[in-house]
Structure formats: C-alpha cells, structure tokens
Write an enzyme that holds these catalytic residues in place. Structure first.
Site, mmCIF file in Angstrom:
data_model
loop_
_atom_site.group_PDB
_atom_site.id
_atom_site.type_symbol
_atom_site.label_atom_id
_atom_site.label_comp_id
_atom_site.label_asym_id
_atom_site.label_seq_id
_atom_site.Cartn_x
_atom_site.Cartn_y
_atom_site.Cartn_z
ATOM 1 C CB THR A 1 -0.905 0.021 1.256
ATOM 2 O OG1 THR A 1 -1.517 -1.258 1.410
ATOM 3 C CG2 THR A 1 -1.994 1.074 1.150
ATOM 4 N NE ARG B 1 5.034 0.828 5.335
ATOM 5 C CZ ARG B 1 3.938 1.425 5.740
ATOM 6 N NH1 ARG B 1 3.139 0.817 6.583
ATOM 7 N NH2 ARG B 1 3.632 2.638 5.323
ATOM 8 C CB SER C 1 3.876 4.270 8.095
ATOM 9 O OG SER C 1 2.799 5.064 8.482
ATOM 10 C CG HIS C 2 1.044 2.644 10.940
ATOM 11 N ND1 HIS C 2 1.142 3.000 9.614
ATOM 12 C CD2 HIS C 2 0.436 1.451 10.964
ATOM 13 C CE1 HIS C 2 0.592 2.065 8.873
ATOM 14 N NE2 HIS C 2 0.163 1.105 9.662
ATOM 15 C CE LYS D 1 5.907 7.198 0.812
ATOM 16 N NZ LYS D 1 4.678 7.881 1.208
ATOM 17 C CG ASP E 1 2.276 8.076 11.258
ATOM 18 O OD1 ASP E 1 2.505 9.284 11.067
ATOM 19 O OD2 ASP E 1 2.326 7.229 10.346
ATOM 20 C CG ASP F 1 5.438 8.158 7.978
ATOM 21 O OD1 ASP F 1 4.544 7.877 8.792
ATOM 22 O OD2 ASP F 1 5.256 8.124 6.747
ATOM 23 C CG ASP G 1 1.997 9.483 6.803
ATOM 24 O OD1 ASP G 1 1.946 8.959 7.941
ATOM 25 O OD2 ASP G 1 2.196 8.823 5.752
ATOM 26 N NE ARG G 2 -1.307 5.619 9.379
ATOM 27 C CZ ARG G 2 -1.829 4.418 9.462
ATOM 28 N NH1 ARG G 2 -2.345 3.992 10.591
ATOM 29 N NH2 ARG G 2 -1.844 3.615 8.409
ATOM 30 C CB THR H 1 -6.988 1.378 0.921
ATOM 31 O OG1 THR H 1 -8.327 1.169 1.352
ATOM 32 C CG2 THR H 1 -6.091 1.591 2.120
ATOM 33 C CD GLU I 1 -5.805 6.311 2.829
ATOM 34 O OE1 GLU I 1 -6.179 5.213 2.406
ATOM 35 O OE2 GLU I 1 -4.623 6.569 3.083
ATOM 36 C CD GLU I 2 -9.693 3.374 7.501
ATOM 37 O OE1 GLU I 2 -9.624 3.208 8.721
ATOM 38 O OE2 GLU I 2 -8.834 2.949 6.700
ATOM 39 C CB SER I 3 -5.898 4.465 7.985
ATOM 40 O OG SER I 3 -5.608 5.131 6.761
ATOM 41 C CE LYS J 1 -1.277 8.304 5.952
ATOM 42 N NZ LYS J 1 -1.293 7.239 4.940
ATOM 43 N NE ARG K 1 -5.721 -2.081 7.573
ATOM 44 C CZ ARG K 1 -4.829 -2.162 8.555
ATOM 45 N NH1 ARG K 1 -5.219 -2.421 9.783
ATOM 46 N NH2 ARG K 1 -3.535 -2.006 8.314
#
Ligand code: G1P
Ligand code: ZN
Length: 543
Positions: A18, A22, A113-114, A126, A277, A279, A281-282, A344, A363-365, A376, A496
């Site tokens: 996604t 990773r 990321s997270h 990435k 998070d 990195d 972005d969240r 997603t 996004e919902e995440s 983001k 999920r």
C-alpha cells in the site's frame, strides 16, 4: 573517486505494498537487500539523472545506514544533488514539501510509517515522484519488475559524509545539501494557517497536548506549537525521536496512543489532544470527552475550510478512500462540489490533486491532507483543527455535535484482526468473494443487501483501472460493511473490517459507537465467518 559496479542477485518479494516496500529490519540488513531496491528505483526513474533527489526518513533503527547507502548510490548513479534532512531525518509530508518547493525529480522516504521500529521492528522504503506524492502503481510495478532481474548495482567507494550538521557537502560528483528538517515545512504551515489567531488562542489559556510518540513529529511540533505559536513548553510529549520509538507502536489510535488517551480521559483534561505516527503523516484528534474519527475529521475540516486563510477561496472537491465513511460526502453535497471514492492508499489521490479536481483528501486510517503537499499530513491536520477552534471558540465536542446536527452522523468503526494466519485470511476473503453474486437482494434481519462487490477504481485522470480493492456490502438503510486485507503488514495477515451506519435522527446522535453498530458488527461475522475461519473471538484493535 571510484564507482563500483557490484554484482548482486534478485531477492524474492521486493514488491511495494500500500505504501512502499516494508519488511523486518533484519530483512533489510541482508547484504544487498536495500541496494537492489534502490538500484531498481534509479533504473526505473531515469529522470533522477542530473537532477535533485530529496532523501529522509523517520529516524527509526537502520535509518542512518540506509541514508548513507542511498547517498553513495545516488553519487554513482549520476544524481546531481541530494537534499537530505539533518541526520537523515524528514517527515513524510516534509519530503513532499521539499520535492515540490525545490522542484526535485523525486524523493526517497525511509519509513515503515506506524509499524514498530528497533532491531526487531520494521523498516521501509518508498519512492515519491516529482509531484511530491507516492509513485503510482505503474512506477512501483516497474521497480518491482526490475528487482526480479537485477544483476548489478552502482555505488561509490567513498564513505558518505557526516550529515549531522546542515550545510553543503560533496561525494564524488554529487552535491549534498543537509537541511534543517523542520524549516521549510514550518514556513509552509505559516503560509496556510492563521498563526496570529492560534497564538491568541494559546495566549488565552487554551491547553493542548501533542503526543509525538517518540517518532518524527516531535521536533516539528515543538518548533511550530511551542516556539512559533507560543504553546507552553511541555505541550509536546514524547517529542524526542528514538530509533525504537521508545519501544512503542507509533500509531496514533485509541489503543497505541494510550498515554495521550489517559490524559484526555483524566482529570482536568486539556482542550485538545493530538498525536501523529512514525513518519508524521497520520493524526488523531481528541477533545475532552470526544474522539474525532478520521472520517469525521475530514468532513469537519472540509465544512470549515474557509475559516483557514489557505482555503479561504473554498475547496474544489473532496476525495476519500473507499473504506472511509460517507461523512465527507454529505459536506461535499452541501457545498455543491464533487466527492471521489478511491482505493486505499494515498497514491490514488495524486492525480486528482494534480488535476485540480480536489483540494482535500482523507482516509479512515488517521490520514488527512490537502493539495499543499502530495502526502497526508499529521501536523497540518492538527494545525487545521487549531485554526478552526481559534476561529469558532468552541470545544471539540461541541463542534462535532453541531456538525452532526447539521449533516447527520455516520457511526463508524474499524475492527482489525492482526497477525492472522495468511492462509486462513485468504480463505476468508476467497469465500467472501464467492458469496458476492448471491448477496444482493438477500435479507439479514431488517436489512437487505443492495450492493455487494469487490471494489475497483477507474482513475478519472489517467484512466487506469485498479481492481480487488476490498469487498463492499451495502444495505438498503445506507449502512455498509467493508472487508479487506492490509497491504502494509509484515507479519501474517491483517483483516480490516469497516462498519458504518448513518443516523439523521437528532435524538440518536450521542450513542456509543460500538453499541450503535452492534447489530452490523454481528452481521459482519455472520457474512464473513470471521470467528470460525480465523479462530479469533475479538479484534486486536478497534478504532
Ligand atoms: C494502511 C491504511 C491505509 C494507509 C496505509 C499507509 O494500509 O489502511 O489507509 O494509506 O496504511 O499509511 P493497509 O494496511 O490497510 O493496506
Ligand atoms: Zn505514516
């Protein structure tokens, strides 16, 4: 200076998911593993030759070694200049900001990321393209194909310079500019938001806590919130980036941001709680007695966008990922602007943003962003909330309540089943796909299925089609259950399940989310056989 053409052979499974490649740190530590992938990037992105490349990561374990290797490979692959954050640190949105501001040909982000970090944790890489956003599937696929046939990589013999101090350096023919990771990003934020109003808010005694989760955003939040906006020292907690994130799980949700959640639920809570998070972005937004779901957050930000100087002219459109709730759709409808539903992953927003079709995405995440960068952006979202609160002078809970009164409430929850047996998880999805044709028209209690499909997306800009993006089951009362497997995990499979129900009755807007969704949650198990196939009684994480 010597350039070595080193022999190598392909590794299995270097397929970006996604959001980039990773894997466990130990996988990345294998000789040539990172080198192969980086060479595949250089081979697949010839535009990097003679151009500027931005490099930085979230500071997790292995970040420094990886940055040093990338600098030596960039020098050997004829990149003209690399702009890199001090000590190799840059948040993901800051990479995007630098690529755009300095017209780089691309960027390399080192992050998982997270996902947890440390020697036994995860690492990731990435590639971002010239618009500042994640490379589209066509590019990530080309990189993956290249990793399957790679036989050599290029690297200079010399060591990379010490990058702990900003300044200009050279490695062979490569110019290296080490930059302060925060400066350009903070300057962009000052141009978007009403810093004067937010400063006045803090000066008036407004209290907030920002949890950096020992990841990348600590320094950004300290500089912006405490230094530039005058929030008291100590507003930022866990603000020191650590290679293992202090052994935490740098994911801003109700489970992993436990310290912040306890503060917000404790005595005399601050007016705003926020976290980001690994990195950066969240984001997660909390108020006293209020948790703002990311889906609602997107809707609230969009509905109030004109209070923010950067969006005073209004927004052109909104995009949300398919599993994200329909709350933003109602705002778009009210504003008379389009709302796009994408698969997603942030990469699907890039085309819409570039074409000027949308201004905001979510996004919902716990991902929210806009056309200011092509990622983001956690700190941006927090500043957006601060700007709205400064303009409206209302508590978070009051603002949310007003929003629901106007637009109705999309009760929404995501149930994650982490670390599942991969075979069981694919069996569940396969079985579900098999059931799809028989579902429309079928009744479950008082609900009837109106749509059941495997989501596919036709990109309105480049006309590419992306299939297999999650099972949607929609009912005649507008409620919906979505099932998909995570594409970012590194251990087993994660299922999920996204559950949503719309409520417009003003007397029913204040229910507990899990209770409001209880019958749909039971229905999800009934339809997908989650308990029987996975052997799990309850989800690992509920948000
Ligand atoms: C998850 C989120 C997705 C987000 C991605 C990268 O992907 O669900 O919205 O874009 O992380 O942050 P998933 O693990 O579900 O594939
Ligand atoms: Zn992230």
């Amino acid at each position: 200076m010597g350039v070595a053409d080193r022999k190598t052979s392909p590794f299995e499974g270097q397929q970006p998911g996604t959001s980039g490649l990773r894997k466990k740190v130990t996988v990345f530590q294998q000789p040539n593993y990172l080198e192969n992938f980086v060479q595949a990037i250089f081979d697949s992105a010839p535009e990097l030759k003679g151009a500027l490349l931005v490099v930085g990561g979230d500071g997790r374990f292995h970040n420094e070694q990886a940055v040093a290797t990338i600098l030596r490979m960039a020098a050997a692959n004829n990149v003209a200049k690399v702009m890199v954050g001090r000590k190799g640190l840059l948040s993901t949105p800051a990479v995007s900001c630098l690529i755009r501001k300095y017209q780089a040909a691309g960027g390399i982000v080192l992050s998982a990321s997270h996902n947890p970090g440390g020697p036994d944790g995860d690492f990731g890489i990435k590639f971002n393209i010239a618009n500042g956003g994640p490379a589209p599937t066509s590019v990530t696929e080309a990189i993956f194909q290249r990793t399957k046939t790679i036989s050599r990589y290029r690297i200079v013999d010399e060591d990379a310079p010490d990058i702990s101090t900003p300044g200009s350096y050279r490695l062979g023919n490569l110019d290296i500019e080490v930059v302060d990771p925060v400066a350009d990003y903070a300057e962009l934020m000052e141009r978007i938001f009403d810093f004067t109003a937010i400063r006045a808010l803090f000066a008036g005694g407004f209290r907030m806590v920002f949890d950096g989760m020992h990841a990348i955003t600590g320094p950004y939040a300290r500089e912006i919130l405490e230094n530039r906006l005058g929030a008291p020292a100590g507003t930022v907690i866990n603000g020191e980036p650590l290679p293992d994130f202090g052994q935490g799980h740098p994911d801003p949700n109700l489970v992993y941001a436990a310290e912040l959640v306890a503060l917000m639920r404790g005595e005399n809570p601050p007016d705003l709680g926020a976290a980001s998070d690994g990195d950066g972005d969240r984001n997660m937004i909390l108020g006293p007695g209020a948790f703002v779901t990311p889906s609602d957050s997107l809707a609230v930000l969009a509905a109030n966008a004109t209070l923010v100087p950067g969006y005073r002219q209004g927004i052109k459109g909104i995009a949300r990922s398919m599993p994200t709730s329909g709350a933003a759709d109602r705002v778009a409808e009210h504003l008379g602007i389009p709302c796009y539903e994408t698969p997603t992953g942030w990469k699907f927003f890039g085309n819409l943003l570039d074409a000027g079709k949308v201004t905001m995405c979510g996004e919902e995440s716990f991902g929210t962003g806009s056309d200011h960068v092509r990622e983001k952006d956690g700190v941006w979202a927090v500043l957006f909330w601060l700007n709205i609160l400064a303009a409206r002078r209302q508590p978070v809970a009051g603002l949310l309540a007003d929003h629901w009164t106007q637009y109705g409430r999309n009760y929404y929850s995501r149930h994650d089943y982490e670390g599942l047996d991969t075979i069981a998880a694919s069996r569940l999805m396969l079985r579900l796909k098999g059931e799809l044709p028989g579902l429309p028209g079928k009744s479950f209690g008082r609900r009837k299925v109106t749509l059941a499909d495997d989501f596919s997306y036709l990109d309105p800009i480049d006309h590419s089609t992306t299939t297999g993006q999650g099972i949607r089951v929609r009912f005649d009362d507008g409620s919906r259950i979505v099932f998909r497997l995570s594409g970012t995990g590194t251990e087993g499979a994660t299922l999920r399940v996204y559950i949503e129900r719309y409520e417009a009755d003003p007397d029913k807007l204040g229910q507990d989310t899990q209770e409001a969704l209880a019958d749909l949650i039971a229905l999800a198990d009934n339809i997908a056989g989650i308990r029987s196939i996975t052997g799990r009684e309850t989800p690992t994480v509920i948000t």
